[in-house]
Design a protein around this motif. Structure first.
Motif, mmCIF file in Angstrom:
data_model
loop_
_atom_site.group_PDB
_atom_site.id
_atom_site.type_symbol
_atom_site.label_atom_id
_atom_site.label_comp_id
_atom_site.label_asym_id
_atom_site.label_seq_id
_atom_site.Cartn_x
_atom_site.Cartn_y
_atom_site.Cartn_z
ATOM 1 N N ASP A 256 -24.495 -17.687 -105.313
ATOM 2 C CA ASP A 256 -24.877 -16.411 -104.706
ATOM 3 C C ASP A 256 -24.249 -15.269 -105.521
ATOM 4 O O ASP A 256 -23.533 -15.507 -106.488
ATOM 5 N N GLU A 257 -24.537 -14.057 -105.107
ATOM 6 C CA GLU A 257 -24.070 -12.881 -105.844
ATOM 7 C C GLU A 257 -22.547 -12.772 -105.827
ATOM 8 O O GLU A 257 -21.933 -12.304 -106.783
ATOM 9 N N ILE A 258 -21.968 -13.207 -104.710
ATOM 10 C CA ILE A 258 -20.515 -13.090 -104.575
ATOM 11 C C ILE A 258 -19.827 -14.058 -105.532
ATOM 12 O O ILE A 258 -18.892 -13.696 -106.253
ATOM 13 N N LEU B 221 -23.639 -7.102 -102.140
ATOM 14 C CA LEU B 221 -22.869 -8.307 -101.835
ATOM 15 C C LEU B 221 -21.591 -8.412 -102.665
ATOM 16 O O LEU B 221 -20.610 -8.996 -102.239
ATOM 17 N N LYS B 222 -21.607 -7.876 -103.856
ATOM 18 C CA LYS B 222 -20.469 -8.012 -104.760
ATOM 19 C C LYS B 222 -19.347 -7.033 -104.451
ATOM 20 O O LYS B 222 -18.258 -7.113 -105.029
ATOM 21 N N THR B 223 -19.638 -6.089 -103.566
ATOM 22 C CA THR B 223 -18.753 -4.948 -103.387
ATOM 23 C C THR B 223 -17.281 -5.298 -103.229
ATOM 24 O O THR B 223 -16.421 -4.712 -103.873
ATOM 25 N N GLY C 116 -27.917 -7.158 -104.651
ATOM 26 C CA GLY C 116 -26.876 -8.044 -105.159
ATOM 27 C C GLY C 116 -25.561 -7.320 -105.287
ATOM 28 O O GLY C 116 -24.493 -7.859 -104.979
ATOM 29 N N THR D 113 -26.937 -7.810 -111.995
ATOM 30 C CA THR D 113 -27.612 -7.874 -110.699
ATOM 31 C C THR D 113 -28.502 -6.655 -110.508
ATOM 32 O O THR D 113 -28.692 -5.846 -111.420
#
Lengths: 349, 611
Positions: free
Chosen positions: B289-291, B318-320, B315, B311
């Protein structure tokens, strides 16, 4: 690994490693609650480290969030105390970039099975060469006492005053279902067994997953006492040993045999069964591993503890390096000038 | 009948058909041939989000636009002069983008009853007079393709998939291009399928010959080569340019490149390209996944790789949290966001600039991250390299914003040499004496990079607040305030290390148009046209948004008005107003499409008219 990394790592003079356990203790004061099971896990880890014969600087501990995730601060190695649930993913990237390192993941039942559940199962199927130690205390400790994904049904906690209506994961079965190559369970209060399992996990090439039953004496005291205290443990735990029959009981008078595919308890003293009837443990048999993992929440059976499965297969990081090496040996190390000028190009005079 | 040849400075054509009709290949072949002939050009593919929408429907129309000329070309063209429509739906979708009097070439076979129904036409637009303001050339392309291949014994499916090259052949004739470039490409691409090579070459030539022989076209066009800087060129999309820029940066940093990524439109091509560069030691990891994608990159960065995650908006959302970890651990990381239409899933295949505030501010806590933005497809190469340079030098995550338009669009790229690129390598810390993980360089405020494997530098980092210098955990109030300021100051100091902003046009005047990112071409064209008409208007395009070049504050007061066109509801303008207290005016359309230069011209006129 890149030229600069090569320079640092290969030119470094690594200590000829004759460590003792305290060489692995960092200068940080250990801050778990007094009496916490984490202390034992830390002590056993520091104790087995000298036997690894690996320079301290080549070892990395990666953790997420939770009580257990403080662990890297206390190890005098490299370490990352990261964010909730992501230690497995961070450690995977580290191991891919640096296959020369020994990388450990320290996690708990919340960090590893709840918020980080997705990364955990994908790590396992991928088989990155990491050692995962999952401290299972069946409670959320750091947030002060909510139920976790391994808490029993009906568990009364701050967030479930009328009892939890969640069913718990069986971590060993989850790991086996995720194709984890090495799956084990051990106990904070059995230091010798804990050391043995950690060592085996460290030596295993591929993802090794060690669930440690760990007592949280503040928010879930005694969760595993049945399996750790003198009065009850012998009759409540069966130790899995490769090539040996499943015998348990205070006087080694009980065993597990298979009735079809179902394990059942038999007496070795009633004249009906002998040791020859018992199930022989085989770490290389994944069908057997599933059967034994599924004994876990069966009240009629003792709790299985030990190495359920240890079956090596190619690792993700190893295959990744192989593809790169094969490409370079076939096509040669890339040149930027060639790369830039590849594809359809044209000249303007 | 004599055929007249007209010379044009520039022209825009659009190929449109069903998503299975091969319009992207047709367009890229026309592009490649035009590039080889020395035209400057810019292209934009326009494809549906569905891989195969029902055949013949409006949702299934795939288009490819190319703007080429003998002059400098900055955009794929506002409106097209020539439209090739392979069916009724393609005509309906694209007609509004055709100039009055423009040329339409239609495949009449794509206008049967079923096609008309699918496109929502009650009657055929070819016969009801609704196209009277255009020059329509109906050709039964399907039938002619069939005839050209009659003796080859091919399945009707294969024949049908060849008809796009008939259209391409006609266009080659119309614009005076040779077929050889495409013939060579076919021979190379389908070397193992001689039947495909043979059939496509035949149909391509049949199209060319048909246009040459049949008396329907009365005009051919000549577009002379552009005056481009001498050198080797390559047509490059923004996504491919990012991939090349990252590989180049890793080589010049003497590090291995690690990409952790999760497939997402319109950024996936960067992952695809990089996974093909294993001979450079590039490691690409398609995460779950993006994380995990960004988390793996952070792990690789700790290990001493040049780490990247790529991304698009959802996406990045989600990565924040992990971006915050990279800020706190002060590890180098390049985060590429190929922006698309939002919010939520939004418009995956369309372009937008609405993630600027997300990049600048979208994290918990005081979490400063440098933000760079590429302005053209080939600029993506240099800005990716630059993002990596800054990340490594300042030990920080860096955002590189591109967008769907830049990522998929292409333009000729003057191929650089490795020697032209700067060395960006920086030694790791190896000396254990007095080592403190968070000790900083006096000038850059960057901490040193000490990687596992280095004896004597064992240390632990993490997301908890760090004690200044020592890097151990600290809950001390003064220390927290100090560290917040140090991290902010580190990012601010990057302003000392980036080029000053340069205004295109006069350095003072009535109006300054400020843009960022993929709107460069449209703004540039609009400003140049208005200047050619004697208007006092200049253009400033920001490639560094955090921090900004140090001279922005000096430039702004020299103009009476400031216009900020953005494909969002006003994001850069908020930053400009906040930083410089300037009463800038926004021009905002968020339609999932790049700006047309004419709409910016109109806005410029509107503002200057009032002066």
């Amino acid at each position: 690994m890149g030229k600069l990394v090569d320079d640092v790592v290969t030119q470094a003079e690594h200590a000829s490693v004759k460590y003792v356990a305290k060489d692995f203790a960092s200068d940080q004061e250990v801050r778990w609650c007094p009496g916490c099971g984490d202390y034992s896990i830390l002590a056993q880890m520091q104790r087995i480290m000298p036997d690894m014969n690996i320079p301290r600087e080549k070892i990395v501990f990666v953790s997420g969030i939770g009580c257990s995730s403080r662990f890297p601060y206390y190890m005098n190695t490299y370490g990352i105390h990261s964010i909730h649930g992501r230690a497995t993913a961070i450690a995977s990237g580290l191991k891919m970039a640096r296959p020369d390192l020994m990388v450990w993941v320290i996690t708990g039942d919340g960090d590893g099975l709840s918020i980080g559940g997705n990364h955990m199962i994908h790590l396992m199927r991928r088989n990155v060469d990491l050692n995962v130690v999952m401290f299972n205390n069946q409670i959320y400790g750091l947030t002060k006492g909510q139920y976790s994904p391994t808490s029993e049904f009906g568990k009364v906690t701050k967030s479930t005053p009328q009892g939890s209506i969640d069913y718990p994961f069986n971590p060993a079965a989850l790991a086996l279902g995720s194709s984890c190559a090495f799956v084990a369970r051990t106990l904070d209060r059995e230091p010798k067994h804990l050391q043995y399992v950690l060592k085996r996990a460290a030596e295993f090439k591929g993802t090794s997953y060690v669930e440690v039953y760990q007592n949280c004496n503040v928010f879930n005291d005694g969760a595993f006492f049945q399996f750790t205290e003198k009065e009850t443990k012998d009759d409540s735990v069966v130790y899995l040993e490769h090539g040996k029959p499943l015998v348990f009981g205070k006087n080694k008078d009980k065993g597990i045999k298979l009735d079809g595919f179902s394990p059942v308890v038999v007496s070795l003293t009633d004249g009906m069964h002998s040791i020859n009837d018992l199930l022989i443990h085989n770490e290389k048999d994944s069908t057997l591993a599933f059967i034994m993992a599924n004994m876990t929440y069966n009240a009629a059976l003792p709790r299985p503890v030990g190495i359920f499965q240890a079956i090596e297969r190619p690792t993700y990081d190893g295959e990744m390096s192989k593809q790169i090496d094969a490409t370079i040996s076939k096509r040669g190390r890339g040149s930027l000038d060639k790369l830039f000028a590849s594809g359809d190009t044209w000249m303007i005079q | 009948m004599s055929v007249e040849t007209k010379t044009l400075d520039e022209v825009t054509i659009r190929f449109a058909g069903d998503s299975g009709d091969g319009m992207q290949i047709t367009g890229s072949q026309f592009t490649s041939t035009s590039a080889v002939m020395g035209n400057d050009l810019s292209t934009l593919p326009d494809y549906p989000a569905e891989i195969r929408a029902p055949q013949g429907t409006l949702g299934g129309v795939s288009g490819f636009q190319i703007h080429f000329g003998s002059t400098a070309i900055n955009t794929p063209g506002d409106m097209c002069d020539v439209l090739v429509a392979m069916n009724a739906a393609a005509l309906k979708v694209n007609l509004r983008g055709l100039v009055d009097g423009g040329v339409i070439i239609v495949n009449t076979d794509g206008f049967n009853d079923k096609n008309l129904r699918s496109a929502g036409y009650d009657e055929s637009p070819l016969s009801n007079g609704s196209l009277s303001k255009y020059q329509v050339f109906p050709v039964d392309i399907s039938k002619l393709t069939e005839l050209a291949l009659a003796d080859m014994n091919l399945s009707s499916k294969v024949v049908d998939r060849t008809k796009n090259f008939f259209a391409l052949g006609m266009m080659y004739w119309m614009f005076n291009r040779q077929v050889e470039n495409t013939v060579e490409w076919l021979k190379m691409k389908f070397a193992k399928k001689p039947e495909i090579v043979e059939s496509n070459i035949r149909v391509l030539k049949a199209g060319w010959n048909y246009a040459e022989t049949v008396d329907i076209f009365t005009v051919r066009y000549d577009v002379k080569p552009a005056k481009l800087k001498a050198g080797r060129y390559r047509n490059l999309t923004g996504n491919s340019a990012v991939a090349l820029g990252l590989v180049a940066a890793a080589e010049k940093a003497k590090l291995d490149l690690f990409l952790g990524s999760y497939p997402i439109t319109p950024a996936s091509e960067i992952l695809h390209d990089l996974s093909g560069y294993k001979n450079f030691g590039v490691k690409t990891f398609q995460a779950e996944d993006e994380i995990a994608a960004i988390a793996s990159a952070i792990g690789a960065s700790f290990g001493g790789a040049l780490a990247v995650t790529t991304t698009s908006g959802p996406g990045l959302a989600l990565k924040t949290e992990a971006v915050g970890l990279a800020v706190m651990t002060e590890l180098p990381l390049v985060i590429v966001n190929v922006q698309r239409g939002g919010p939520s899933t939004g418009l995956p295949t369309k372009t937008e600039q609405a993630d600027l505030l997300q990049a600048l501010y979208g994290r918990n806590g005081e979490s400063p991250v440098p933000v760079l933005a590429a302005s053209t497809p080939s600029d993506c190469f240099y800005m990716a390299f630059e993002a990596a340079r800054i990340a490594l030098k300042y030990m920080t995550p860096v955002f590189l914003l591109t967008d769907g338009y830049l990522g998929n669009g292409s333009e000729p790229w003057l191929v650089p040499t490795e020697a032209e690129l700067p060395d960006i390598s920086k030694p790791f810390r190896t000396n254990p004496e007095n080592f403190q993980p968070y000790e900083r360089d006096d000038e850059t405020f960057a901490r040193e990079w000490a990687i596992p494997g280095t004896p004597g530098l064992e240390h632990r980092i993490g997301g908890l607040e760090k004690k200044n210098k020592a890097g151990s955990i600290s809950y001390d109030p003064e220390n927290h305030d100090l560290m917040i300021r140090i991290r902010a100051e580190k990012v601010e100091r990057i302003a000392n290390d980036i080029p000053l902003a340069k205004v295109d046009g006069d350095e003072s005047g009535d109006l300054l148009v400020i843009g960022w990112g993929g709107t460069y071409g449209a703004i540039r064209t609009a400003v140049e046209k208005r200047r050619a008409d004697g208007k006092s208007v200049s253009h400033l395009h920001l490639k560094y948004i955090n921090p900004m070049p140090k001279n922005i504050g000096e430039i702004l007061p020299k103009f009476k008005k400031i216009l900020v066109p953005e494909i969002n509801l006003g994001q850069l303008i908020k930053v400009l107003r906040e930083k410089f207290l300037v009463d800038a005016i926004g021009y905002n359309v968020v339609a999932g499409l790049p700006f047309k230069s004419t709409e910016i011209e109109q806005k410029i006129e509107e503002l200057l008219g009032g002066l």
